[in-house]
Design an enzyme around this catalytic site. Structure first.
Site, PDB file in Angstrom:
ATOM      1  N   CYS A 143     -34.754  25.292 -22.653  1.00  0.00           N
ATOM      2  CA  CYS A 143     -34.451  25.299 -24.102  1.00  0.00           C
ATOM      3  C   CYS A 143     -33.460  26.399 -24.453  1.00  0.00           C
ATOM      4  O   CYS A 143     -33.567  27.007 -25.530  1.00  0.00           O
ATOM      5  CB  CYS A 143     -35.719  25.440 -24.941  1.00  0.00           C
ATOM      6  SG  CYS A 143     -36.843  24.082 -24.751  1.00  0.00           S
ATOM      7  N   LYS A 158     -48.777  30.986 -26.286  1.00  0.00           N
ATOM      8  CA  LYS A 158     -48.199  31.738 -25.164  1.00  0.00           C
ATOM      9  C   LYS A 158     -48.976  33.026 -24.915  1.00  0.00           C
ATOM     10  O   LYS A 158     -48.615  33.814 -24.044  1.00  0.00           O
ATOM     11  CB  LYS A 158     -46.736  32.081 -25.468  1.00  0.00           C
ATOM     12  CG  LYS A 158     -45.806  30.872 -25.494  1.00  0.00           C
ATOM     13  CD  LYS A 158     -44.386  31.314 -25.674  1.00  0.00           C
ATOM     14  CE  LYS A 158     -43.470  30.221 -26.167  1.00  0.00           C
ATOM     15  NZ  LYS A 158     -43.136  29.242 -25.135  1.00  0.00           N
ATOM     16  N   ASP A 218     -37.327  37.120 -32.646  1.00  0.00           N
ATOM     17  CA  ASP A 218     -38.111  36.112 -31.935  1.00  0.00           C
ATOM     18  C   ASP A 218     -38.898  36.845 -30.846  1.00  0.00           C
ATOM     19  O   ASP A 218     -38.339  37.239 -29.824  1.00  0.00           O
ATOM     20  CB  ASP A 218     -37.155  35.068 -31.342  1.00  0.00           C
ATOM     21  CG  ASP A 218     -37.880  34.058 -30.465  1.00  0.00           C
ATOM     22  OD1 ASP A 218     -39.085  34.231 -30.226  1.00  0.00           O
ATOM     23  OD2 ASP A 218     -37.213  33.111 -29.997  1.00  0.00           O
ATOM     24  N   GLN A 229     -41.735  35.956 -26.358  1.00  0.00           N
ATOM     25  CA  GLN A 229     -41.944  36.383 -24.970  1.00  0.00           C
ATOM     26  C   GLN A 229     -42.259  37.871 -24.889  1.00  0.00           C
ATOM     27  O   GLN A 229     -42.332  38.421 -23.793  1.00  0.00           O
ATOM     28  CB  GLN A 229     -40.702  36.071 -24.119  1.00  0.00           C
ATOM     29  CG  GLN A 229     -40.322  34.608 -24.063  1.00  0.00           C
ATOM     30  CD  GLN A 229     -41.300  33.755 -23.251  1.00  0.00           C
ATOM     31  OE1 GLN A 229     -42.112  34.262 -22.488  1.00  0.00           O
ATOM     32  NE2 GLN A 229     -41.229  32.452 -23.441  1.00  0.00           N
ATOM     33  N   HIS A 275     -33.353  31.078 -27.372  1.00  0.00           N
ATOM     34  CA  HIS A 275     -34.067  29.805 -27.209  1.00  0.00           C
ATOM     35  C   HIS A 275     -33.600  28.894 -28.343  1.00  0.00           C
ATOM     36  O   HIS A 275     -33.266  29.379 -29.433  1.00  0.00           O
ATOM     37  CB  HIS A 275     -35.569  30.104 -27.339  1.00  0.00           C
ATOM     38  CG  HIS A 275     -36.479  28.951 -27.075  1.00  0.00           C
ATOM     39  ND1 HIS A 275     -36.688  27.944 -27.987  1.00  0.00           N
ATOM     40  CD2 HIS A 275     -37.248  28.652 -25.999  1.00  0.00           C
ATOM     41  CE1 HIS A 275     -37.565  27.082 -27.486  1.00  0.00           C
ATOM     42  NE2 HIS A 275     -37.910  27.484 -26.277  1.00  0.00           N
TER      43      HIS A 275
HETATM   44  C1  LIG Z   1     -38.047  32.968 -26.661  1.00  0.00           C
HETATM   45  C2  LIG Z   1     -38.725  31.776 -27.263  1.00  0.00           C
HETATM   46  N1  LIG Z   1     -38.554  31.530 -28.563  1.00  0.00           N
HETATM   47  C3  LIG Z   1     -39.143  30.496 -29.182  1.00  0.00           C
HETATM   48  C4  LIG Z   1     -39.929  29.614 -28.481  1.00  0.00           C
HETATM   49  C5  LIG Z   1     -40.563  28.481 -29.208  1.00  0.00           C
HETATM   50  O1  LIG Z   1     -41.951  28.583 -29.172  1.00  0.00           O
HETATM   51  P1  LIG Z   1     -42.853  27.359 -29.676  1.00  0.00           P
HETATM   52  O2  LIG Z   1     -42.410  26.171 -28.891  1.00  0.00           O
HETATM   53  O3  LIG Z   1     -44.233  27.785 -29.372  1.00  0.00           O
HETATM   54  O4  LIG Z   1     -42.577  27.212 -31.126  1.00  0.00           O
HETATM   55  C6  LIG Z   1     -40.126  29.815 -27.106  1.00  0.00           C
HETATM   56  C7  LIG Z   1     -40.924  28.863 -26.324  1.00  0.00           C
HETATM   57  O5  LIG Z   1     -40.702  28.674 -25.147  1.00  0.00           O
HETATM   58  C8  LIG Z   1     -39.514  30.937 -26.494  1.00  0.00           C
HETATM   59  O6  LIG Z   1     -39.689  31.187 -25.196  1.00  0.00           O
END
Ligand SMILES: Cc1ncc(COP(=O)(O)O)c(C=O)c1O
Length: 418
Positions: A374, A234, A208, A211, A131
């Site tokens: 993203c 989330k 990260d 998910q 992401h």
């Molecule tokens: C895999 C992953 N990493 C990071 C993020 C970023 O999360 P946030 O926008 O809550 O900071 C997301 C959000 O969609 C994500 O799916």
């Protein structure tokens, strides 16, 4: 074994499912990968914080400040227990994005001689399935320090290509930052297998877990990584709260990211010394109500049980994959079996633009996401302009998946067979 948990009882806790969408369709929410819906228990916890206990945590000598502090720290204890961590290893941020930036900026602030210092020629390793939140902060850190950004590639099946792991993660590597579960492909990466190589070269491993933490049980003691980032919103919690878990001995030594009140030990006009973690990384009045809401979300998930939730999502994923792949011209972007994958299902249909498909589904009350999610480099890698993504959570039912499959079929026929 079929899962027995009661989806309609779960749905009843979420006021939003009483809404009607685009006329009188019931809401079929399949965009939890972007953000989850919130149960009453979370909304009530936040409201009660503001109506009964609102004051600045860690400041003030009065009863409300004491209550606010207890609730805020209580939320930290709950989150820590949820991921098998010690409380002082849990830092509240505003989001996973901020958690990852915290590590990247902290490393960037480290002076020569510090174990966190990154210098020209060092390597930062990511993957093609990241992401943007776990890519751009590392691009920027590489630019600021002169380090080289390199990446593991993704196979056509949507798995990490580990065939050249020893070349990509080499002795020059200082940081490896990877996603636990892809927000596009649904792929779950073999983190502990990769960790063997990361530890061999003495690099820091940033995970990260945006998910993964919301969807299956995570124990940081079992995961051989150094940092874990995830977002409250989330996992049924409020927006505006994220978590960074880090090994205590690392967090206590890392330079701060944001500076200001609440994170200092001593201050003179010229300089300051800093508190140990987690306070070192929580400058300013913290996001107390949001943390309390996240604590309530963790209670909610724990009461149902992460094993149950995971099994339910896997049952739905199986149903979705077999239903969707029976549609002519539809390709799943990512693994089309259940092995090491979660309930994020991206797909394309020959001759139908994902945005048109998303709009058509919306007319039936079905909320999906379309676009590059993203993760633009990944979309390019798969040579598609965009995908349609259905992402599941505990409140989705088998009926939701049936509606998705028939909605996609109807939309496809509308665009291609008129
Ligand atoms: C895999 C992953 N990493 C990071 C993020 C970023 O999360 P946030 O926008 O809550 O900071 C997301 C959000 O969609 C994500 O799916």
């Amino acid at each position: 074994m079929k899962n027995t948990f009661d989806v309609s009882a779960v749905q009843a806790d979420f006021p939003i499912f009483k809404r009607q969408i685009r006329g009188n369709n019931r809401l079929i929410y399949l965009d939890s990968g972007a953000t989850s819906q919130k149960p009453l228990q979370v909304l009530d916890a936040e409201r009660e914080f503001y109506t009964q206990h609102n004051a600045a945590a860690h400041r003030g000598a009065h009863q409300l400040a004491e209550e606010a502090t207890e609730l805020f720290e209580g939320a930290r204890n709950k989150v820590a227990a949820f991921i098998g961590a010690k409380s002082d290893e849990v830092v509240f941020t505003k989001s996973a994005t901020e958690s990852i930036n915290l590590v990247a900026y902290s490393f960037g602030n480290a002076v020569i001689g510090s174990p966190f210092h990154i210098k020209p020629g060092d390597r930062i390793v990511v993957s093609e399935m990241e992401h943007h939140a776990n890519l751009i902060p590392w691009q920027e850190l590489a630019k600021r320090t002169g380090a080289q950004l390199v990446w593991l590639s993704v196979t056509s099946e949507g798995r990490l290509d580990l065939s050249n792991i020893d070349e990509v993660i080499n002795e020059k590597t200082k940081v490896v930052a990877l996603t636990h579960q892809s927000n596009v492909l649904g792929t779950i990466n073999p983190i502990n297998e990769i960790a063997v190589r990361v530890k061999e070269v003495g690099a820091f491993f940033v995970l990260d877990a945006c998910q993964s933490v919301p969807h299956f049980a995570i124990d940081v003691k079992q995961l051989k990584v150094d940092f874990v980032a995830f977002s409250g919103h989330k996992m049924l919690g409020p927006t505006g709260v994220g978590v960074l878990w880090g090994r205590q001995e690392l967090l206590d030594e890392m330079p701060p990211f944001l500076t200001g009140g609440s994170m200092i030990e001593t201050v003179t006009m010229e300089s300051a010394t800093y508190l140990p973690a987690p306070k070192r990384f929580e400058a300013g009045v913290p996001n107390m109500a949001q943390a309390v809401g996240l604590g309530a979300a963790v209670d909610y998930l724990s009461k149902i049980g992460m094993e149950q939730i995971h099994q339910h999502e896997m049952d739905l994923t199986q149903q979705a994959i077999s239903g969707l792949t029976s549609i002519k011209g539809l390709q799943i972007v990512g693994p089309n079996n259940l092995e090491m994958r979660g309930g994020v299902i991206s797909f394309t249909i020959d001759g139908v633009h994902p945005h048109d498909l998303g709009q058509a589904l919306d007319q039936y009350g079905i909320a999906v996401r379309t676009g590059h999610h993203c993760a633009w480099p990944l979309t390019k890698k798969f040579k598609v302009v965009a995908t349609t993504r259905a992402s599941l959570y505990l409140y989705n039912s088998s009926a939701d998946i049936s509606e998705l499959v028939s909605g996609v079929q109807r939309a496809r026929d509308y665009f291609l067979e008129r």
